[in-house]
Design a protein around this motif. Structure first.
Motif, PDB file in Angstrom:
ATOM      1  N   ALA A   1       0.869  -1.235  -0.080  1.00 51.13           N
ATOM      2  CA  ALA A   1      -0.100  -0.057   0.072  1.00 51.13           C
ATOM      3  C   ALA A   1       1.084   1.307  -0.030  1.00 51.13           C
ATOM      4  N   SER A   2       1.919   1.171   0.643  1.00 52.30           N
ATOM      5  CA  SER A   2       2.884   2.518   0.993  1.00 52.30           C
ATOM      6  C   SER A   2       3.518   2.652  -0.417  1.00 52.30           C
ATOM      7  N   LEU A   3       3.980   1.581  -1.168  1.00 52.15           N
ATOM      8  CA  LEU A   3       4.637   1.691  -2.355  1.00 52.15           C
ATOM      9  C   LEU A   3       3.536   2.241  -3.592  1.00 52.15           C
ATOM     10  N   MET A   4       2.546   1.741  -3.453  1.00 52.87           N
ATOM     11  CA  MET A   4       1.473   2.384  -4.389  1.00 52.87           C
ATOM     12  C   MET A   4       0.983   3.727  -4.134  1.00 52.87           C
ATOM     13  N   LEU A   5       0.724   4.159  -2.820  1.00 49.25           N
ATOM     14  CA  LEU A   5       0.735   5.497  -2.635  1.00 49.25           C
ATOM     15  C   LEU A   5       2.063   6.393  -2.941  1.00 49.25           C
ATOM     16  N   ALA A   6       3.179   5.941  -2.814  1.00 47.83           N
ATOM     17  CA  ALA A   6       4.252   6.805  -2.970  1.00 47.83           C
ATOM     18  C   ALA A   6       4.592   6.838  -4.631  1.00 47.83           C
ATOM     19  N   LEU A   7       4.040   5.747  -5.295  1.00 43.13           N
ATOM     20  CA  LEU A   7       4.159   6.053  -6.833  1.00 43.13           C
ATOM     21  C   LEU A   7       2.955   6.535  -7.454  1.00 43.13           C
ATOM     22  N   GLU A   8       1.871   7.074  -6.565  1.00 44.26           N
ATOM     23  CA  GLU A   8       1.088   7.675  -6.938  1.00 44.26           C
ATOM     24  C   GLU A   8       0.099   6.933  -7.746  1.00 44.26           C
ATOM     25  N   THR A   9       0.062   5.509  -7.599  1.00 41.13           N
ATOM     26  CA  THR A   9      -0.725   4.714  -8.364  1.00 41.13           C
ATOM     27  C   THR A   9      -1.861   4.115  -7.840  1.00 41.13           C
ATOM     28  N   VAL A  10      -2.933   5.145  -7.552  1.00 39.96           N
ATOM     29  CA  VAL A  10      -4.186   4.721  -6.952  1.00 39.96           C
ATOM     30  C   VAL A  10      -4.813   3.524  -7.531  1.00 39.96           C
ATOM     31  N   ALA A  11      -4.669   3.123  -8.630  1.00 41.50           N
ATOM     32  CA  ALA A  11      -5.229   1.945  -9.126  1.00 41.50           C
ATOM     33  C   ALA A  11      -4.566   0.568  -8.501  1.00 41.50           C
ATOM     34  N   GLY A  12      -3.396   0.879  -8.022  1.00 40.26           N
ATOM     35  CA  GLY A  12      -2.795  -0.117  -7.476  1.00 40.26           C
ATOM     36  C   GLY A  12      -3.292  -0.612  -6.103  1.00 40.26           C
ATOM     37  N   LEU A  13      -3.811   0.452  -5.561  1.00 45.10           N
ATOM     38  CA  LEU A  13      -4.527   0.250  -4.304  1.00 45.10           C
ATOM     39  C   LEU A  13      -5.781  -0.627  -4.363  1.00 45.10           C
ATOM     40  N   VAL A  14      -6.416  -0.608  -5.385  1.00 45.98           N
ATOM     41  CA  VAL A  14      -7.418  -1.607  -5.718  1.00 45.98           C
ATOM     42  C   VAL A  14      -7.108  -2.767  -5.550  1.00 45.98           C
ATOM     43  N   LEU A  15      -5.770  -3.163  -6.067  1.00 39.98           N
ATOM     44  CA  LEU A  15      -5.434  -4.550  -5.803  1.00 39.98           C
ATOM     45  C   LEU A  15      -4.988  -5.061  -4.570  1.00 39.98           C
TER      46      LEU A  15
END
Length: 99
Positions: A46-60
Motif C-alpha cells: 500500500a505504501s509503495l502504491m501511494l508513493a508511486l501515486e498509483t491509486v489503481a494499485g490500491l484497488v489490488l
C-alpha cells in the motif's frame, strides 16, 4: 516484519512459509495479529502504491490480501491446528488474523 521475524527466531520456530512450526508464537506482534509479517507485506504494498501515486494499485490491495490468505495463511493455519490443537484454537479465538 523484522520484529515478528525476530520474535519467531527467539521462539526457535521457522520464519519460512511451508515449514512445520516448532512453536506457537503469541508474544510481540503476534499478540495483536496472527500474521504480522503478511500484514507488513500489505502495508509495504500500500505504501509503495501511494508513493508511486498509483491509486489503481490500491484497488489490488484486497486481491493481494486474498492471495496471501489462499496461498499461504490457510495452509499455515492448518499445520498449526494439526500440531497444536486446542492451544492454537484458543490463540485464534483471542487474536485476529489481521488486526
Amino acid at each position: 516484519m523484522i520484529w515478528a521475524a525476530g520474535t519467531m527466531m527467539r521462539a526457535r520456530t521457522s520464519v519460512m512459509p511451508g515449514r512445520i512450526p516448532a512453536a506457537i508464537v503469541t508474544t510481540g506482534p503476534f499478540a495483536f495479529s496472527r500474521n504480522p509479517i503478511y500484514l507488513g507485506d500489505l502495508a509495504i504494498f500500500a505504501s509503495l502504491m501511494l508513493a508511486l501515486e498509483t491509486v489503481a494499485g490500491l484497488v489490488l490491495l484486497p486481491v493481494f490480501a486474498l492471495t496471501l490468505k489462499h496461498l499461504f495463511i490457510r495452509s499455515e493455519e492448518q499445520r498449526l491446528a494439526a500440531r497444536f490443537g486446542a492451544d492454537y484454537a484458543r490463540y485464534c479465538g483471542a487474536v485476529r488474523r489481521w488486526l
